[in-house]
Design an enzyme around this catalytic site. Structure first.
Site, PDB file in Angstrom:
ATOM      1  N   LYS A  55      -9.769  -6.846  -5.304  1.00 47.20           N
ATOM      2  CA  LYS A  55     -11.155  -6.636  -5.739  1.00 47.20           C
ATOM      3  C   LYS A  55     -11.459  -7.568  -6.896  1.00 47.20           C
ATOM      4  O   LYS A  55     -10.495  -7.960  -7.580  1.00 47.20           O
ATOM      5  CB  LYS A  55     -11.427  -5.184  -6.144  1.00 47.20           C
ATOM      6  N   TYR A  93     -15.056  -0.689 -10.217  1.00 51.10           N
ATOM      7  CA  TYR A  93     -14.362   0.598 -10.047  1.00 51.10           C
ATOM      8  C   TYR A  93     -15.350   1.767 -10.175  1.00 51.10           C
ATOM      9  O   TYR A  93     -15.214   2.779  -9.494  1.00 51.10           O
ATOM     10  CB  TYR A  93     -13.263   0.771 -11.099  1.00 51.10           C
TER      11      TYR A  93
HETATM   12  P1  NAD Z   1      -4.005 -14.060 -13.185  1.00 53.61           P
HETATM   13  O1  NAD Z   1      -4.853 -15.079 -13.860  1.00 53.61           O
HETATM   14  O2  NAD Z   1      -2.919 -13.440 -13.984  1.00 53.61           O
HETATM   15  O3  NAD Z   1      -3.396 -14.623 -11.847  1.00 53.61           O
HETATM   16  C1  NAD Z   1      -4.114 -15.515 -11.005  1.00 53.61           C
HETATM   17  C2  NAD Z   1      -3.156 -16.443 -10.314  1.00 53.61           C
HETATM   18  O4  NAD Z   1      -3.930 -17.419  -9.605  1.00 53.61           O
HETATM   19  C3  NAD Z   1      -2.248 -17.236 -11.286  1.00 53.61           C
HETATM   20  O5  NAD Z   1      -0.944 -17.256 -10.798  1.00 53.61           O
HETATM   21  C4  NAD Z   1      -2.837 -18.636 -11.260  1.00 53.61           C
HETATM   22  O6  NAD Z   1      -1.844 -19.640 -11.459  1.00 53.61           O
HETATM   23  C5  NAD Z   1      -3.394 -18.713  -9.850  1.00 53.61           C
HETATM   24  N1  NAD Z   1      -4.455 -19.722  -9.729  1.00 53.61           N
HETATM   25  C6  NAD Z   1      -4.553 -20.569  -8.693  1.00 53.61           C
HETATM   26  N2  NAD Z   1      -5.593 -21.388  -8.862  1.00 53.61           N
HETATM   27  C7  NAD Z   1      -6.145 -21.058 -10.041  1.00 53.61           C
HETATM   28  C8  NAD Z   1      -7.256 -21.553 -10.768  1.00 53.61           C
HETATM   29  N3  NAD Z   1      -8.002 -22.564 -10.301  1.00 53.61           N
HETATM   30  N4  NAD Z   1      -7.534 -20.972 -11.950  1.00 53.61           N
HETATM   31  C9  NAD Z   1      -6.830 -19.940 -12.413  1.00 53.61           C
HETATM   32  N5  NAD Z   1      -5.755 -19.419 -11.760  1.00 53.61           N
HETATM   33  C10 NAD Z   1      -5.427 -19.982 -10.586  1.00 53.61           C
HETATM   34  O7  NAD Z   1      -5.012 -12.932 -12.669  1.00 53.61           O
HETATM   35  P2  NAD Z   1      -4.652 -11.455 -12.212  1.00 53.61           P
HETATM   36  O8  NAD Z   1      -4.901 -10.532 -13.356  1.00 53.61           O
HETATM   37  O9  NAD Z   1      -3.338 -11.422 -11.564  1.00 53.61           O
HETATM   38  O10 NAD Z   1      -5.830 -11.183 -11.160  1.00 53.61           O
HETATM   39  C11 NAD Z   1      -5.797 -11.728  -9.850  1.00 53.61           C
HETATM   40  C12 NAD Z   1      -6.733 -10.938  -8.955  1.00 53.61           C
HETATM   41  O11 NAD Z   1      -6.292  -9.591  -8.914  1.00 53.61           O
HETATM   42  C13 NAD Z   1      -8.187 -10.878  -9.406  1.00 53.61           C
HETATM   43  O12 NAD Z   1      -9.031 -10.914  -8.289  1.00 53.61           O
HETATM   44  C14 NAD Z   1      -8.318  -9.532 -10.084  1.00 53.61           C
HETATM   45  O13 NAD Z   1      -9.615  -8.977 -10.016  1.00 53.61           O
HETATM   46  C15 NAD Z   1      -7.331  -8.698  -9.283  1.00 53.61           C
HETATM   47  N6  NAD Z   1      -6.763  -7.602 -10.067  1.00 53.61           N
HETATM   48  C16 NAD Z   1      -6.753  -6.359  -9.519  1.00 53.61           C
HETATM   49  C17 NAD Z   1      -6.187  -5.292 -10.204  1.00 53.61           C
HETATM   50  C18 NAD Z   1      -6.116  -3.940  -9.564  1.00 53.61           C
HETATM   51  O14 NAD Z   1      -5.806  -2.968 -10.241  1.00 53.61           O
HETATM   52  N7  NAD Z   1      -6.334  -3.834  -8.272  1.00 53.61           N
HETATM   53  C19 NAD Z   1      -5.673  -5.494 -11.471  1.00 53.61           C
HETATM   54  C20 NAD Z   1      -5.662  -6.788 -11.998  1.00 53.61           C
HETATM   55  C21 NAD Z   1      -6.220  -7.834 -11.281  1.00 53.61           C
END
Ligand code: NAD
Length: 393
Positions: A137, A225
């Site tokens: 999401k 959420y």
């Molecule tokens: P994050 O920034 O920690 O991870 C993103 C990943 O994408 C990184 O490994 C990064 O290297 C990669 N990436 C590839 N291309 C990129 C670019 N151009 N710019 C930035 N990063 C790039 O983020 P996250 O917190 O892991 O979130 C990822 C997804 O998960 C989002 O859509 C977020 O909404 C979702 N999320 C959901 C929950 C949940 O409880 N369901 C919790 C946190 C995050």
């Protein structure tokens, strides 16, 4: 989960919901862990905070799902994680050779855990490669992308599920069951508050503060959420939305996105929801539903763990005693069971699209100074989570 409530809920449920539950019970799955070679293989795309902190650990605990491959733009990180998880070198993909997953029978489901603006492209590429997709999401950053993702899943005849973990979380499910069963009387008012402080020095938050990558900032990330919870708690869809925002323009975090957004949803039953989201208030994921007879309070209600749910009658609080689970393992098991034909899709792409359309209505209202926006376009959720959850433990 108390069976007594489950039975009571059944009596109060809609005919469609009861039929779904009966069907679900008829084909209840074996809840013991499958042998490793029968587990459904997941490729995790994007190895950021959520993947490393929750998803890969969740796959280790899953009953019918396992990690089969990783997709990353950082070869060193990918090699380190693959080695730690016992994956062979040929189970590591880069974004460039991602489409080769089509030829990898170890992968049945692709889990998209990338910044929001990348969800659509990587979902559609996975579907075209013949894989099922679980997508984080918010589903995407705009309605057009959500529609394209749903169309791609239909064209490929593959499943598309949005990773709404609270649809599968026992305390949220118990709240749904109790409300459906009339435990608080007719719901009148619901309040959802979902937000936190954003930290631009954290790379995970830097892209969240950039409208191009994140969409509507806190609204898509945290507010979603609340939008979703108001709908699954009441089991109805808003018919009208109004919204207001307040943004500290001097705060460099909010150069492209709004900070505090508050909205009101009006539901056909007469219930009203007051929702809020912010990247500039103390962390909360809370909701509360006031019924004619009692109140159901969840504070917090949607954290990864430690959620506290209570039934409230005036000043008397009775906390619900429900065991914690690994929400990520459960959600991935559900998707795996859906692919195995053992469970229905409870949060399909259409659910993500409905939330996206409602969030667009919120921002449309903001743009028009809080003007009411009609949202009675006739969406109906295919499966009530409260009606079918007994299928997967
Ligand atoms: P994050 O920034 O920690 O991870 C993103 C990943 O994408 C990184 O490994 C990064 O290297 C990669 N990436 C590839 N291309 C990129 C670019 N151009 N710019 C930035 N990063 C790039 O983020 P996250 O917190 O892991 O979130 C990822 C997804 O998960 C989002 O859509 C977020 O909404 C979702 N999320 C959901 C929950 C949940 O409880 N369901 C919790 C946190 C995050």
């Amino acid at each position: 989960m108390p069976k007594e409530i489950s039975r009571r809920a059944l009596i109060e449920m809609s005919v469609a919901g009861a039929a779904a539950l009966a069907a679900a019970e008829a084909k209840a799955v074996d809840r013991s862990a499958l042998p490793n070679d029968q587990k459904i293989g997941f490729a995790v795309v994007g190895l950021g905070k959520l993947s490393q902190g929750q998803i890969i650990p969740g796959l280790r605990k899953a009953r019918s799902a396992k990690l089969a491959a990783v997709v990353s733009g950082h070869p060193d990180k990918a090699k380190r994680i693959a080695a730690a998880e016992g994956l062979p070198a040929d189970a590591i993909y880069s974004y460039e050779d991602y489409d080769r997953i089509a030829k990898d029978p170890r992968i049945q489901i692709v889990y998209i855990v990338l910044p929001n603006s990348m969800h659509a492209e990587y979902t559609i590429r996975a579907l075209k490669a013949g894989k099922h997709v679980l997508c984080e999401k918010p589903m995407a950053t705009n309605i057009t992308d959500c529609e394209a993702m749903i169309a791609a899943a239909k064209a490929a005849n593959r499943k598309l599920m949005i990773a709404y973990r609270c649809h599968y979380e026992p305390k949220n499910l118990e709240a749904m069951r109790r409300i459906r069963a009339g435990a608080i009387g007719k719901p009148r008012l619901i309040v959802t508050d979902m937000g936190r402080q954003a930290d631009p020095s954290d790379p995970s938050d830097a892209w969240r503060l950039d409208r191009k990558m994140a969409g509507d900032g806190a609204l898509g990330d945290m507010g979603v959420y609340g939008v979703s919870a108001s709908r699954y708690l009441l089991n109805e869809e808003p018919v009208e939305v109004r919204a207001w925002a307040d943004t500290e323009k001097k705060d460099p975090r909010f150069a492209t996105t709004d900070d505090l957004i508050a909205w009101q949803f009006r539901f056909p039953s007469g219930a009203i929801c007051n929702g809020s989201t912010s990247y500039n208030y103390n962390a909360t994921m809370a909701f509360e539903v006031w019924g004619e007879k009692a109140r159901l309070r969840a504070d917090p209600g949607c954290f990864y763990g430690g959620n506290r749910f209570a039934m409230v009658d005036g000043s008397r609080f009775t906390e619900l005693d429900i065991a914690e689970i690994d929400q990520f393992a459960r959600e991935m098991d559900w998707m795996a069971d859906a692919v195995r034909g053992k469970a229905p899709l409870v949060s399909p792409g259409e659910e993500g699209l409905q939330d996206m359309r409602l969030m667009k209505a919120i921002t449309d209202s903001l743009a028009r100074g809080g003007a009411p926006i009609r949202t009675d376009w006739g969406y109906k959720r295919a499966v009530d989570p409260a009606a079918v959850v007994d299928i997967v433990a």
